[in-house]
Scaffold this motif. Structure first.
Motif, PDB file in Angstrom:
ATOM      1  N   ASP A   1       0.939  -1.032  -0.051  1.00 38.92           N
ATOM      2  CA  ASP A   1      -0.015  -0.093   0.083  1.00 38.92           C
ATOM      3  C   ASP A   1       0.718   1.049   0.018  1.00 38.92           C
ATOM      4  N   PRO A   2       0.607   2.311  -0.629  1.00 31.92           N
ATOM      5  CA  PRO A   2       1.027   3.452  -0.828  1.00 31.92           C
ATOM      6  C   PRO A   2       1.008   4.245   0.500  1.00 31.92           C
ATOM      7  N   ALA A   3       2.407   4.948   0.885  1.00 29.77           N
ATOM      8  CA  ALA A   3       2.461   5.480   2.142  1.00 29.77           C
ATOM      9  C   ALA A   3       1.383   6.790   2.293  1.00 29.77           C
ATOM     10  N   PRO A   4       0.666   6.880   3.424  1.00 26.91           N
ATOM     11  CA  PRO A   4      -0.158   8.069   3.630  1.00 26.91           C
ATOM     12  C   PRO A   4       0.462   9.114   3.735  1.00 26.91           C
ATOM     13  N   PRO A   5      -0.029  10.386   3.292  1.00 28.90           N
ATOM     14  CA  PRO A   5       0.748  11.817   3.715  1.00 28.90           C
ATOM     15  C   PRO A   5       1.417  11.846   5.106  1.00 28.90           C
TER      16      PRO A   5
ATOM     17  N   ARG B   1       9.463   9.159  13.781  1.00 25.27           N
ATOM     18  CA  ARG B   1      10.207   8.755  12.390  1.00 25.27           C
ATOM     19  C   ARG B   1      11.002   7.409  12.856  1.00 25.27           C
ATOM     20  N   ILE B   2      10.997   6.970  11.866  1.00 29.41           N
ATOM     21  CA  ILE B   2      11.852   5.573  11.877  1.00 29.41           C
ATOM     22  C   ILE B   2      13.218   5.966  11.533  1.00 29.41           C
ATOM     23  N   ALA B   3      13.838   5.557  12.539  1.00 30.01           N
ATOM     24  CA  ALA B   3      15.431   5.782  12.691  1.00 30.01           C
ATOM     25  C   ALA B   3      16.198   4.651  11.607  1.00 30.01           C
ATOM     26  N   GLU B   4      16.854   5.452  10.566  1.00 24.19           N
ATOM     27  CA  GLU B   4      17.316   4.588   9.382  1.00 24.19           C
ATOM     28  C   GLU B   4      18.728   4.209   9.880  1.00 24.19           C
TER      29      GLU B   4
ATOM     30  N   ALA C   1      12.239  -4.673  -3.057  1.00 22.50           N
ATOM     31  CA  ALA C   1      13.685  -4.319  -3.275  1.00 22.50           C
ATOM     32  C   ALA C   1      13.917  -2.938  -3.381  1.00 22.50           C
ATOM     33  N   ILE C   2      13.113  -2.223  -4.130  1.00 22.88           N
ATOM     34  CA  ILE C   2      13.246  -0.926  -4.673  1.00 22.88           C
ATOM     35  C   ILE C   2      13.161   0.306  -3.266  1.00 22.88           C
ATOM     36  N   LEU C   3      12.082  -0.287  -2.572  1.00 19.63           N
ATOM     37  CA  LEU C   3      11.824   0.403  -1.124  1.00 19.63           C
ATOM     38  C   LEU C   3      12.836   0.376  -0.341  1.00 19.63           C
ATOM     39  N   LEU C   4      13.321  -0.850  -0.270  1.00 17.66           N
ATOM     40  CA  LEU C   4      14.400  -1.149   0.970  1.00 17.66           C
ATOM     41  C   LEU C   4      15.586  -0.575   0.220  1.00 17.66           C
TER      42      LEU C   4
ATOM     43  N   SER D   1       5.670   2.012   5.319  1.00 14.37           N
ATOM     44  CA  SER D   1       6.339   2.507   6.604  1.00 14.37           C
ATOM     45  C   SER D   1       6.680   1.206   7.392  1.00 14.37           C
ATOM     46  N   GLU D   2       5.198   0.319   7.409  1.00 15.20           N
ATOM     47  CA  GLU D   2       5.489  -1.033   8.037  1.00 15.20           C
ATOM     48  C   GLU D   2       6.679  -2.066   7.816  1.00 15.20           C
ATOM     49  N   VAL D   3       6.916  -2.022   6.388  1.00 13.92           N
ATOM     50  CA  VAL D   3       8.048  -3.067   6.263  1.00 13.92           C
ATOM     51  C   VAL D   3       9.258  -2.454   6.593  1.00 13.92           C
TER      52      VAL D   3
END
Length: 474
Positions: A3-7, A14-17, A38-41, A127-129
């Protein structure tokens, strides 16, 4: 689908990378799903590899290290559960996240019960993955945050004699620590003198069997007729001289680790018996018909090219695959020259502690050591340092004190192959020992630190006859 991320909500946490990202393997037989994930990650800073099915994933985790494996559960032939098992066997610290459709949550729960870190129900949000992978990566890093070269760590894991900071040795030690907690069979390969038994002992000390026996056997030091009895044991009267029953090394190692060194020196007939023992988990003593159950972890080692031996029908292919579950190659010293100064200092320190003599290596001496190719590997370096420390006339060991024999190239300008170099070194060492020891083969074997059987085999292979080398007179 993802699913596309919401606004983005500015008030949301925030997710700390991770500071440098992690290495992630994405396994899914659906190409679009795999590519999108894969592209998202990758956009999040991770190094991502893709596997199109479970079979290719299980192959990759055997030969490549990953921090996180993200795998679909439902795949044809080899499913996500098989991928999970393969990861646990090859790399227990790698975190596995399983992906599953909404209607098969029970399977995901079962995967977690078997050791998976987490699961994702499809479809899931970006955001979940990212959050699940980031948390899995954090756990992986916490497990790996150990200084491999801290003195306490090396003593705890039996690595105090494995010296080196080169990338090649870091990879070896990392693999040792990852595979040691499992019961997977390990095949350690490497040239003579690289320290294969030291690595085998480190695998045992780091394993769950560390409180049980570690039993080494050198196949090259035992004749074929005695090897079966040594490993499997024998009954009283089984052969001439068997005056009493005797347990073999398999039984001595029960519950622990059996280290079978120089496995390439065994005969095909013995290999068939060893294969049966590994497959059945039981052995038969020579002269007995009833089987004995044994529970041992097998670590085998060889300095030979077993695939070439298979092609030449000197080694059984089925035994090779039984032993080569986790391959572990020890690099020769010429491939990790940056470790030569560390090893030299280590051996010199041992000499100083043993003798009380003060010795230091000059920069010129260290440079001459680094420039050498070391066909005898770590064992040769140890001998050179011992010799230089014993013979030098002062406190400093200079380049002139490091007596390294130069090897001449063969006639015709041809290059020196590795096999030629090793044979040349062995021939010179045996010839010199024969001269020193007056052709007394027992003394020669002791002088070289090998068994009489091994000496005889090497002399036969190299075409050396003792009578050709009369004693050296003062």
């Amino acid at each position: 689908m993802i699913d596309p991320a919401p606004p983005e909500d500015p008030r949301a946490p925030r997710i700390a990378e991770p500071p440098t990202g992690g290495k992630v393997l994405v396994v899914d037989d659906q190409k679009n799903m795999r590519a999108t994930t894969a592209i998202l990650l990758r956009q999040a800073g991770h190094v991502v590899e893709e596997a199109e099915d479970g079979a290719s994933a299980t192959q990759r985790v055997q030969h490549e290290s990953f921090d996180v494996v993200l795998t679909d559960l439902r795949m044809p032939t080899v499913d996500g559960m098989e991928v999970l098992r393969a990861v646990q066997q090859a790399s227990p610290e790698t975190q596995v996240i399983v992906m599953t459709a909404y209607g098969t949550i029970e399977s995901a729960v079962e995967a977690i019960r078997r050791g998976a870190y987490d699961f994702l129900a499809k479809p899931f949000k970006e955001s979940e993955v990212l959050l699940r992978v980031a948390k899995a990566l954090e756990k992986r890093r916490l497990l790996g945050e150990v200084n491999l070269f801290a003195e306490e760590f090396r003593k705890r894991y039996g690595l105090e004699h494995i010296v080196g900071r080169s990338p090649a040795m870091r990879e070896v030690l990392d693999r040792v620590l990852r595979v040691a907690p499992t019961d997977a069979t390990v095949l350690v390969t490497g040239e003579s003198g690289t320290g294969k038994e030291l690595v085998a002992r480190a695998l045992h000390v780091t394993s769950r069997r560390s409180d049980k026996p570690f039993v080494p056997v050198n196949c090259a030091a035992i004749t074929d007729t005695l090897l079966e009895s040594e490993l499997f044991g024998h009954a009283r009267g089984a052969f001439t001289g068997a005056t009493r029953a005797r347990r073999g090394m398999f039984e001595e190692a029960n519950g622990g680790t059996l280290f079978i060194d120089e496995i390439g020196e065994t005969s095909p007939g013995f290999q068939a018996k060893l294969l049966r023992a590994l497959q059945e988990g039981e052995i038969r003593r020579v002269g007995e018909s009833s089987p004995v159950q044994v529970n041992v972890r097998i670590i085998a080692a060889t300095n030979q090219d077993l695939r070439r031996a298979i092609a030449e029908r000197r080694f059984r292919e089925d035994l090779f695959y039984r032993l080569n579950v986790v391959p572990l190659r020890i690099p020769p010293l010429r491939e990790r020259r940056e470790d030569v100064p560390l090893l030299a200092a280590h051996f010199l320190q041992r000499f100083v502690q043993r003798t009380g003599s003060e010795r230091v290596l000059t920069p010129e001496a260290v440079a001459s050591l680094v420039a050498h190719d070391w066909p005898g590997n770590v064992r040769e370096l140890e001998n050179i340092i011992e010799q230089a420390a014993a013979l030098c006339t002062g406190r400093e060991i200079r380049a002139a004190d490091v007596q390294i024999e130069a090897r001449a190239a063969p006639a015709g300008g041809a290059g020196v192959t590795l096999a030629d170099a090793v044979e040349d070194t062995e021939r010179r060492a045996i010839t010199a020992a024969l001269a020193r020891c007056g052709n007394d083969l027992g003394r020669v074997a002791r002088d070289l630190g090998i068994s009489g059987t091994t000496l005889w085999r090497k002399m036969k292979r190299l075409g050396i006859e003792a009578r050709e080398h009369p004693p050296v007179t003062p």
